[in-house]
Design an enzyme around this catalytic site. Structure first.
Site, PDB file in Angstrom:
ATOM      1  N   GLN A   6      -4.602  -1.311   9.660  1.00 48.54           N
ATOM      2  CA  GLN A   6      -4.553  -2.644   9.057  1.00 48.54           C
ATOM      3  C   GLN A   6      -5.160  -3.684  10.002  1.00 48.54           C
ATOM      4  O   GLN A   6      -4.798  -3.751  11.177  1.00 48.54           O
ATOM      5  CB  GLN A   6      -3.083  -2.993   8.726  1.00 48.54           C
ATOM      6  N   ASP A  13     -11.074   2.977   3.933  1.00 49.00           N
ATOM      7  CA  ASP A  13     -11.440   1.560   3.851  1.00 49.00           C
ATOM      8  C   ASP A  13     -12.957   1.389   3.774  1.00 49.00           C
ATOM      9  O   ASP A  13     -13.441   0.305   3.438  1.00 49.00           O
ATOM     10  CB  ASP A  13     -10.936   0.814   5.105  1.00 49.00           C
ATOM     11  N   LYS A  43       0.834  -1.201   0.000  1.00 49.96           N
ATOM     12  CA  LYS A  43       0.000   0.000   0.000  1.00 49.96           C
ATOM     13  C   LYS A  43       0.873   1.257   0.000  1.00 49.96           C
ATOM     14  O   LYS A  43       0.601   2.214  -0.722  1.00 49.96           O
ATOM     15  CB  LYS A  43      -0.935  -0.007   1.214  1.00 49.96           C
TER      16      LYS A  43
END
Ligand code: NAD
Length: 296
Positions: free
Chosen positions: A98, A121, A54
């Site tokens: 994460q 997200d 990422k």
């Protein structure tokens, strides 16, 4: 083999290119780069790989990338304080914590603390609610990537029968909402569904997001259906080696389907590309710079 292979790697490269092309205009107007901060707690090797990927992709798109690594023993209050500090930092457009998090931290509490307008997200309950009610918000990256692949392949999806296998908050549920938003007739199948093959056989569009290697067989598929395989499963390939397979028995389903995503090289690459897209959208919104979303 009769099915068209949906090349997610190529689609992801095109999306990343479109995002990167819009970054300089944002930077000129806002006087700064779009910024994504990823928080990694602990040393889970798979998470570390994702986080590195990422960060690299964010920089390659011309955006500012920060990765904050915290020890596995980090307490929940410490993590929530960090998230609140990132919420208040105007140079941070997107915040991604994460998952999975270590057992002492409540994931829902962390997700709920992220500013919904920085929740790239799309996991915050406010963004899930916006998606469910047709309001504009952030949509989880994997299902949005699946929808982009389907629209590129099929064009208008209205009226099609769609079956989503899996009902997770991260993939299955938002995928079903997105397909409903495209006026598909949507069924969500899951571990308690009776006669799953018969349910899947109705579908013009099948999205498999289960986590069971090669579960979806050729005789479950209506001839010509589009099959999107979200699953990522590592299986034993003999001689001490492993390989990745999806939730769909690719070789046999490709004989029946009209179009199919491979694993790897299908849905996977789209996830990071959509993350960059969401970060660019967040940056425009947070800085008050207009963005024609039709361009990405
Ligand atoms: P999850 O474990 O949270 O959800 C799995 C879902 O499958 C559940 O809703 C469950 O009801 C359903 N299910 C389980 N067994 C079933 C069965 N026998 N029949 C029908 N349904 C059944 O998983 P998830 O986070 O939604 O991920 C699903 C898969 O997608 C995993 O393989 C994961 O690795 C993969 N994934 C890939 C990406 C990507 O970027 N490509 C992103 C997220 C998840």
């Amino acid at each position: 083999m009769s099915a068209a292979i949906i090349d997610g790697k190529a689609a992801a490269e095109r999306l990343r290119g479109r995002v990167a092309a819009l970054v300089p205009d944002f930077a000129t107007k806002a006087g700064r780069q779009p910024g994504l901060t990823v928080v990694l707690v602990g040393e889970d090797p798979a998470s570390a790989v994702y986080v590195r990927a990422k960060g690299k992709a964010t920089e390659a798109a011309g955006m500012k990338s920060d990765t904050i690594r915290l020890p596995a023993g980090t307490g929940q209050d410490e993590l929530l304080d960090l998230v609140r500090a990132l919420n208040a930092d105007a140079s941070v457009d997107g915040i991604l914590v994460q998952l999975p998090l270590p057992a002492q931290i409540n994931e829902n509490a962390v997700i709920a603390t992220i500013d919904p307008n920085k929740d790239v997200d799309g996991f915050h309950p406010v963004n899930a609610g916006r998606l469910a009610t047709g309001l504009y918000g952030f949509v989880p990256c994997t299902p949005l990537g699946c929808l982009m692949l389907l629209k590129e392949q099929l064009g208008d999806l209205a009226g099609r029968e769609a079956v989503v296998i899996g009902r997770s908050n991260i993939v299955g549920k938002p995928m079903a909402q997105l397909l409903l938003g495209e006026s598909c007739t949507v069924t969500i199948a899951h571990s308690k569904t009776r006669d799953l093959p018969a349910v899947v056989r109705r579908a013009d569009i099948v999205v498999a997001a289960v986590g069971r290697p090669e579960m979806v067989k050729a005789d479950w598929i209506k001839p010509g259906a589009a099959v999107i395989d979200v699953g990522i499963n590592r299986i034993d390939a003999g001689e001490g080696k492993t390989r990745l397979v999806g939730d769909v028995a690719f070789d046999e389903v490709a004989q029946v389907a009209g179009a199919i995503t491979p694993v790897p090289g299908g849905v996977g690459p789209m996830t990071i590309a959509v993350l960059l897209r969401n970060t660019l959208v967040a940056a425009h919104r947070n800085a008050g710079v207009p963005l024609d979303k039709g361009t990405i």
